[in-house]
Design a protein around this motif. Structure first.
Motif, PDB file in Angstrom:
ATOM      1  N   VAL A 307       0.904  -1.363   0.052  1.00 24.24           N
ATOM      2  CA  VAL A 307      -0.032   0.110   0.073  1.00 24.24           C
ATOM      3  C   VAL A 307       0.859   1.381  -0.069  1.00 24.24           C
ATOM      4  CG1 VAL A 307      -1.881   1.251   1.394  1.00 24.24           C
ATOM      5  CG2 VAL A 307      -1.935  -1.124   1.299  1.00 24.24           C
ATOM      6  N   LYS A 308       2.057   1.454   0.762  1.00 22.54           N
ATOM      7  CA  LYS A 308       2.763   2.325   0.916  1.00 22.54           C
ATOM      8  C   LYS A 308       3.621   2.491  -0.499  1.00 22.54           C
ATOM      9  CE  LYS A 308       3.711   4.405   4.017  1.00 22.54           C
ATOM     10  NZ  LYS A 308       2.901   5.530   4.715  1.00 22.54           N
ATOM     11  N   ARG A 309       4.096   1.512  -1.145  1.00 16.62           N
ATOM     12  CA  ARG A 309       4.602   1.656  -2.551  1.00 16.62           C
ATOM     13  C   ARG A 309       3.474   2.438  -3.472  1.00 16.62           C
ATOM     14  NH1 ARG A 309       6.464  -3.699  -1.553  1.00 16.62           N
ATOM     15  NH2 ARG A 309       4.751  -4.540  -3.104  1.00 16.62           N
ATOM     16  N   LEU A 310       2.155   2.004  -3.256  1.00 12.32           N
ATOM     17  CA  LEU A 310       1.328   2.390  -4.288  1.00 12.32           C
ATOM     18  C   LEU A 310       0.875   3.836  -3.854  1.00 12.32           C
ATOM     19  CD1 LEU A 310      -0.975   1.911  -6.435  1.00 12.32           C
ATOM     20  CD2 LEU A 310      -2.501   1.564  -4.506  1.00 12.32           C
ATOM     21  N   GLN A 311       1.158   4.490  -2.672  1.00 16.48           N
ATOM     22  CA  GLN A 311       1.051   5.733  -2.335  1.00 16.48           C
ATOM     23  C   GLN A 311       2.118   6.517  -2.882  1.00 16.48           C
ATOM     24  OE1 GLN A 311       0.482   5.555   1.874  1.00 16.48           O
ATOM     25  NE2 GLN A 311      -2.002   5.116   1.773  1.00 16.48           N
ATOM     26  N   ILE A 312       3.368   6.229  -2.738  1.00 20.52           N
ATOM     27  CA  ILE A 312       4.548   6.845  -3.274  1.00 20.52           C
ATOM     28  C   ILE A 312       4.489   6.853  -4.723  1.00 20.52           C
ATOM     29  CG2 ILE A 312       7.119   6.653  -3.364  1.00 20.52           C
ATOM     30  CD1 ILE A 312       6.904   5.140  -0.697  1.00 20.52           C
ATOM     31  N   ALA A 313       4.077   5.918  -5.343  1.00 26.07           N
ATOM     32  CA  ALA A 313       4.068   6.055  -6.964  1.00 26.07           C
ATOM     33  C   ALA A 313       3.031   7.075  -7.277  1.00 26.07           C
ATOM     34  CB  ALA A 313       3.477   4.461  -7.487  1.00 26.07           C
ATOM     35  N   LEU A 314       1.886   6.931  -6.589  1.00 23.87           N
ATOM     36  CA  LEU A 314       0.841   7.847  -6.952  1.00 23.87           C
ATOM     37  C   LEU A 314       1.321   9.368  -6.840  1.00 23.87           C
ATOM     38  CD1 LEU A 314      -2.718   7.880  -6.062  1.00 23.87           C
ATOM     39  CD2 LEU A 314      -1.689   9.921  -5.540  1.00 23.87           C
ATOM     40  N   VAL A 315       2.089   9.532  -5.727  1.00 24.25           N
ATOM     41  CA  VAL A 315       2.444  11.010  -5.619  1.00 24.25           C
ATOM     42  C   VAL A 315       3.599  11.373  -6.377  1.00 24.25           C
ATOM     43  CG1 VAL A 315       3.979  12.566  -3.737  1.00 24.25           C
ATOM     44  CG2 VAL A 315       2.137  10.878  -3.022  1.00 24.25           C
ATOM     45  N   VAL A 316       4.591  10.391  -6.729  1.00 21.13           N
ATOM     46  CA  VAL A 316       5.365  10.538  -7.698  1.00 21.13           C
ATOM     47  C   VAL A 316       4.773  11.035  -9.044  1.00 21.13           C
ATOM     48  CG1 VAL A 316       7.480   9.762  -8.886  1.00 21.13           C
ATOM     49  CG2 VAL A 316       7.306   9.566  -6.552  1.00 21.13           C
ATOM     50  N   VAL A 317       3.821  10.270  -9.575  1.00 14.69           N
ATOM     51  CA  VAL A 317       3.318  10.365 -10.838  1.00 14.69           C
ATOM     52  C   VAL A 317       2.626  11.719 -11.056  1.00 14.69           C
ATOM     53  CG1 VAL A 317       1.280   9.735 -12.376  1.00 14.69           C
ATOM     54  CG2 VAL A 317       3.035   8.056 -11.368  1.00 14.69           C
ATOM     55  N   THR A 318       1.891  12.169  -9.680  1.00 16.67           N
ATOM     56  CA  THR A 318       1.197  13.604 -10.086  1.00 16.67           C
ATOM     57  C   THR A 318       2.170  14.624  -9.756  1.00 16.67           C
ATOM     58  OG1 THR A 318       0.651  13.093  -7.640  1.00 16.67           O
ATOM     59  CG2 THR A 318      -0.870  12.585  -9.125  1.00 16.67           C
ATOM     60  N   LEU A 319       3.422  14.364  -9.333  1.00  9.65           N
ATOM     61  CA  LEU A 319       4.500  15.771  -8.969  1.00  9.65           C
ATOM     62  C   LEU A 319       4.819  15.891 -10.394  1.00  9.65           C
ATOM     63  CD1 LEU A 319       6.658  14.755  -5.995  1.00  9.65           C
ATOM     64  CD2 LEU A 319       5.132  16.635  -6.297  1.00  9.65           C
ATOM     65  N   PHE A 320       5.000  15.119 -11.078  1.00  8.88           N
ATOM     66  CA  PHE A 320       5.345  15.448 -12.781  1.00  8.88           C
ATOM     67  C   PHE A 320       4.106  15.855 -13.668  1.00  8.88           C
ATOM     68  CE2 PHE A 320       9.105  12.961 -10.958  1.00  8.88           C
ATOM     69  CZ  PHE A 320      10.045  13.739 -11.403  1.00  8.88           C
ATOM     70  N   ASP A 321       3.081  15.392 -12.984  1.00  8.88           N
ATOM     71  CA  ASP A 321       1.825  15.697 -13.828  1.00  8.88           C
ATOM     72  C   ASP A 321       0.635  15.797 -13.005  1.00  8.88           C
ATOM     73  OD1 ASP A 321      -0.156  15.854 -16.046  1.00  8.88           O
ATOM     74  OD2 ASP A 321       0.144  14.112 -17.009  1.00  8.88           O
ATOM     75  N   PRO A 322       0.229  16.800 -12.438  1.00  8.31           N
ATOM     76  CA  PRO A 322      -0.928  16.682 -11.472  1.00  8.31           C
ATOM     77  C   PRO A 322      -2.236  16.612 -12.322  1.00  8.31           C
ATOM     78  CG  PRO A 322       0.105  18.966 -11.506  1.00  8.31           C
ATOM     79  CD  PRO A 322       1.111  17.885 -12.273  1.00  8.31           C
ATOM     80  N   LEU A 323      -2.108  16.963 -13.449  1.00  5.89           N
ATOM     81  CA  LEU A 323      -3.453  16.788 -14.346  1.00  5.89           C
ATOM     82  C   LEU A 323      -3.663  15.361 -14.706  1.00  5.89           C
ATOM     83  CD1 LEU A 323      -3.285  20.044 -16.367  1.00  5.89           C
ATOM     84  CD2 LEU A 323      -4.790  19.684 -14.479  1.00  5.89           C
ATOM     85  N   ALA A 324      -3.025  14.518 -14.517  1.00  2.00           N
ATOM     86  CA  ALA A 324      -3.213  13.023 -14.765  1.00  2.00           C
ATOM     87  C   ALA A 324      -4.311  12.457 -14.062  1.00  2.00           C
ATOM     88  CB  ALA A 324      -2.023  12.188 -14.394  1.00  2.00           C
ATOM     89  N   VAL A 325      -4.850  13.424 -12.840  1.00  2.00           N
ATOM     90  CA  VAL A 325      -6.244  12.795 -12.368  1.00  2.00           C
ATOM     91  C   VAL A 325      -7.386  12.977 -13.340  1.00  2.00           C
ATOM     92  CG1 VAL A 325      -5.471  13.343 -10.055  1.00  2.00           C
ATOM     93  CG2 VAL A 325      -6.407  15.165 -10.980  1.00  2.00           C
ATOM     94  N   LEU A 326      -7.165  13.770 -14.319  1.00  2.00           N
ATOM     95  CA  LEU A 326      -8.381  13.920 -15.228  1.00  2.00           C
ATOM     96  C   LEU A 326      -8.290  12.683 -16.515  1.00  2.00           C
ATOM     97  CD1 LEU A 326      -7.951  17.739 -16.073  1.00  2.00           C
ATOM     98  CD2 LEU A 326      -9.633  16.442 -14.550  1.00  2.00           C
ATOM     99  N   ASP A 327      -7.275  11.999 -16.456  1.00  2.00           N
ATOM    100  CA  ASP A 327      -7.263  10.787 -17.235  1.00  2.00           C
ATOM    101  C   ASP A 327      -8.030   9.427 -16.584  1.00  2.00           C
ATOM    102  OD1 ASP A 327      -5.860  11.693 -19.416  1.00  2.00           O
ATOM    103  OD2 ASP A 327      -3.914  10.654 -19.074  1.00  2.00           O
ATOM    104  N   LEU A 328      -8.993   8.894 -17.456  1.00  2.00           N
ATOM    105  CA  LEU A 328      -9.469   7.754 -17.141  1.00  2.00           C
ATOM    106  C   LEU A 328      -8.507   6.548 -16.925  1.00  2.00           C
ATOM    107  CD1 LEU A 328     -12.060   6.006 -16.685  1.00  2.00           C
ATOM    108  CD2 LEU A 328     -11.982   5.287 -19.164  1.00  2.00           C
ATOM    109  N   GLY A 329      -7.282   6.543 -17.599  1.00  3.08           N
ATOM    110  CA  GLY A 329      -6.405   5.748 -17.467  1.00  3.08           C
ATOM    111  C   GLY A 329      -5.487   5.791 -16.190  1.00  3.08           C
ATOM    112  N   PHE A 330      -5.545   6.912 -15.465  1.00  4.52           N
ATOM    113  CA  PHE A 330      -4.931   7.102 -14.294  1.00  4.52           C
ATOM    114  C   PHE A 330      -5.710   6.428 -13.258  1.00  4.52           C
ATOM    115  CE2 PHE A 330      -5.023   9.316 -10.186  1.00  4.52           C
ATOM    116  CZ  PHE A 330      -3.664   9.580  -9.896  1.00  4.52           C
ATOM    117  N   TRP A 331      -7.281   6.335 -13.279  1.00  5.62           N
ATOM    118  CA  TRP A 331      -8.040   5.838 -12.229  1.00  5.62           C
ATOM    119  C   TRP A 331      -7.942   4.372 -12.564  1.00  5.62           C
ATOM    120  CZ3 TRP A 331      -8.883   8.770  -8.420  1.00  5.62           C
ATOM    121  CH2 TRP A 331      -9.078  10.039  -8.444  1.00  5.62           C
TER     122      TRP A 331
END
Length: 736
Positions: A307-331
């Motif tokens: 779970v912690k790895r998943l959380q770190i991955a989510l933070v790292v991805v959104t640091l480089f692209d915070p608008l990734a949350v608008l992608d269906l692929g992100f979710w």
């Protein structure tokens, strides 16, 4: 973490960056004043707002505003996107600039078109050229892809086309060399899917391929994802461990501590190499971060929880692209991993083969609401398809290191890949015959977010699961408008320099004109009209083609492949097909549709089929590209009622829309369909002055985007895309 995601999502919906800053200040104040249990959630919300603000401010500072006029500049840089062989002479180039031009000192990366069938260009080549640059733009329709947003996320600061190439230094990069080798050595039918899986280059897949992948719910296998990276990393890890075990078995004296770490280091290198090779999309970024965290823990004998790895991955991805949350692929990407973690306990109670089947079935059913709501397609056959397709693709990925090495020496390895491709497409076609596939109205982003949260709630304790079911209601009752007999609605779509309208009544749909077709064969309808019809679940229409000009009839092939055409009427049927437009009145659901046509006209424009829509309260008139002289002849032929909405003929050109035409029709609103900064200078300033002097409101698709005209028995009203879709990247792009 939920509050962090909510903060990113909220920031993405802000109308301006100033609004984001104000909300961030309010959140900071609240986090300082609220009781302790709420401080951490509010701090996560604040961090998300700040991350989005900093990233967006930096990106927008480099992009030119939408009101910038096209400008010719000379520049030099490196081409970074893969370049396939072309037949029509058109190429799309992404170029990283060496030095920004003096005229546009902030730009870093540009996307430009090039028409030159004789010029051979590869990714990695360096180019010096004169380029006409303009701001990133988009088709401003409710259902069109947001290419302004895509440009922002890709770091594209301006777009345009190459006017002249001065120098081209050939130096293809490693990705391009592999891409070329695949094209040269593999059978042409195998190249598209192999290029998509290993290089992230899906442009070679045909429309029929995409249709089959959508129908079987297997698009995620053709678009590189975390599955691909995980299998390749595991392949290297197990292969190297096996090789080292064999080496130690044959020569025990070679046992040294660093040999045990070598497979882990090589696996980390393989994961990073595949990330770069396949284009570094969001699913790959997430999988790469998680893989490095896992392998790093193995390397140093310490690893964070899953779970912690998943959380770190989510933070790292959104640091480089915070608008990734608008992608269906992100979710979908993070949601699938979360679901797998949630299922981890109970699946250990079953044999591995039964566990694989059960997990696949449950994952498909749980992610189905997101897929249906986000893509507008309901495919239950995906459960069956993925049970065999995921192992089949994984097999190729697992064998890929060996096949790649053997392929340098023998064509036998390539034959294995080609037979794999034949098996993949054949099995998909066979699976598709099961059926269980249909189109479904897509959801708004807010409704999609509710559905996602509903799926998560279904996994929580039984006491609150029923709330999850309630949050799935948008799927059962998708968006739609209740139309009564006598109502009609017209969507004047932004199709660039062209024209296309969708007209609907209570039970009928009519399309008037289809937008343009480019020299390369690309049709604007594919990004404008078709997504609009698909989102509304429309699969049958009547069609009127005003005349044969390519900016009006260009999208015919795209439409006939997408929906059933009940009837086709044209002002020039000898060129476009269909029945000849005639003076005819038809009533649909209490709304009158009258077509008018001038006979024996020499000009293509004056052969346009004219359409009048009237419900007694509101009326709409569109006359294709009629000239002023033809408009006058039409007025002598038919007595028009007072017009509520008048679509200006020929995109508002000087040759149309005379004062006499306006005086006789007396419209309340004039509509213009045209492309921004078009080379014809439509609409003409004199025409606009003629319209405005009469107190007629003017709506322009190049400025307002999609224009919705809503007619009921009590009211005639308009709605514009620019009012409905106030996002900060659109406002910044237009210089507001």
């Amino acid at each position: 973490m939920i509050f962090y995601l909510l903060g990113l999502f909220a920031a993405a919906w802000m109308p301006s960056l100033n609004a984001t800053a104000i909300v961030a200040l309010i959140t900071a104040l609240l986090s300082a004043l609220t009781p302790k249990p709420w401080r951490n959630p509010l701090r996560l919300l604040l961090i998300a707002l700040v991350v989005n603000y900093i990233w967006s401010a930096y990106s927008l500072a480099h992009r030119i505003p939408l009101n910038t006029k096209p400008v010719d500049v000379e520049l030099a840089g490196e081409i970074i996107n893969l370049q396939p062989e072309i037949n029509d002479g058109y190429r799309s180039l992404l170029i990283n600039l060496d030095v920004p031009p003096a005229e546009l000192p902030n730009i870093r990366r540009i996307k430009v078109g090039l028409y030159d069938a004789n010029l051979i260009i590869k990714a990695g080549d360096r180019i010096n050229a004169t380029v006409r640059l303009k701001p990133p733009n988009r088709f401003r329709n409710d259902e069109s892809p947001d290419t302004i947003l895509r440009s922002l996320r890709q770091g594209v600061d301006t777009t345009g086309y190459i006017r002249e190439v001065h120098q081209l230094n050939e130096s293809p990069n490693f990705r391009q060399l592999i891409f070329d080798q695949l094209g040269d050595r593999l059978h042409k039918n195998a190249v598209p899917i192999i290029s998509a899986i290993f290089l992230g280059e899906s442009s070679l897949l045909a429309q029929s391929d995409w249709a089959l992948l959508r129908q079987t719910g297997t698009i995620h296998l053709a678009v590189v994802s975390g599955i691909h990276l995980a299998v390749i990393t595991l392949s290297i890890l197990l292969s190297m461990r096996g090789a080292i075990f064999l080496l130690i078995y044959l020569a025990p004296q070679t046992r040294v501590s660093w040999l045990e770490r070598l497979p882990i280091l090589l696996s980390m290198f393989a994961a990073t190499a595949y990330l770069w090779l396949a284009g570094a999309g969001i699913p790959l970024q997430r999988a790469w971060v998680m893989a490095l965290l896992l392998l790093g823990g193995m390397l140093f004998k310490r690893s964070p929880s899953a779970v912690k790895r998943l959380q770190i991955a989510l933070v790292v991805v959104t640091l480089f692209d915070p608008l990734a949350v608008l992608d269906l692929g992100f979710w979908l990407s993070f949601g699938l991993v979360f679901l797998l973690l949630a299922m981890n306990r109970w699946r250990q109670n079953y044999p591995w083969w039964l566990s694989v089947i059960l997990v696949q079935v449950l994952l498909t059913l749980l992610m189905l609401p997101l897929i249906v709501g986000g893509t507008g397609q309901l495919t239950l056959v995906g459960v069956v398809a993925n049970i065999w397709a995921i192992p089949w693709v994984s097999l190729l990925l697992y064998l890929s290191p060996i096949l790649f090495l053997l392929g340098q020496f023998t064509d036998l390895a390539l034959s294995v890949v080609e037979y794999w491709s034949i098996g993949f497409w054949s099995a998909l076609k066979l699976t598709a015959t099961i059926g269980l596939y249909t189109d479904w109205p897509s959801l708004t982003p807010i409704a999609l977010m509710l559905v996602f949260m509903g799926v998560l709630l279904l996994l929580l304790p039984t006491g609150i699961r029923h709330f999850g079911l309630l949050m799935l209601m948008p799927l059962i009752f998708p968006r739609g408008e209740s139309m009564q007999s006598g109502d009609f609605k017209i969507e004047v779509l932004d199709v660039g320099q062209g024209q296309s309208l969708w007209i609907r009544t209570q039970n009928h749909h009519l399309v008037y004109d289809l937008g343009a077709r480019s020299q390369s064969g690309w049709m604007s309808a594919s990004m404008t009209l078709l997504p609009t019809l698909r989102a509304a679940g429309v699969n049958e229409v009547d069609l009127i083609i005003s005349h044969s000009d390519v900016d009006h009839a260009g999208g015919f092939d795209a439409l006939k492949d997408a929906v059933t055409l009940r009837s086709v009427t044209s002002g020039q049927p000898e060129r476009t097909g269909g029945m000849v437009c005639s003076n005819q009145l038809v009533t649909r659901d209490g709304v009158q549709f009258r077509t008018l046509h001038l006979s024996d006209e020499e000009s293509d424009n004056d052969n346009s089929c004219v359409l009048l829509v009237n419900n007694g309260q509101c009326s709409f008139l569109v006359a294709g590209d009629l000239s002023s002289a033809a408009e006058i002849r039409l007025l002598k032929m038919y007595q028009f009622p007072a017009i509520t909405w008048l679509h200006l003929s020929h995109h508002g050109s000087q040759s149309s829309t005379s004062g006499y035409w306006l005086d006789q029709l007396n419209p309340q609103v004039a509509l213009v369909s045209r492309g921004l900064n078009n080379r014809f200078n439509h609409p003409n300033e004199q025409v606009l002055g003629r319209v405005s002097r009469r107190g007629i409101a003017i709506f322009d698709t190049a400025v307002d985007g999609q224009i919705s005209l809503i007619a009921t028995q009590n009211r005639c009203r308009e709605s514009r895309f620019i009012e409905r879709e106030r996002r900060y990247w659109n406002q910044a792009a237009s210089g507001d």
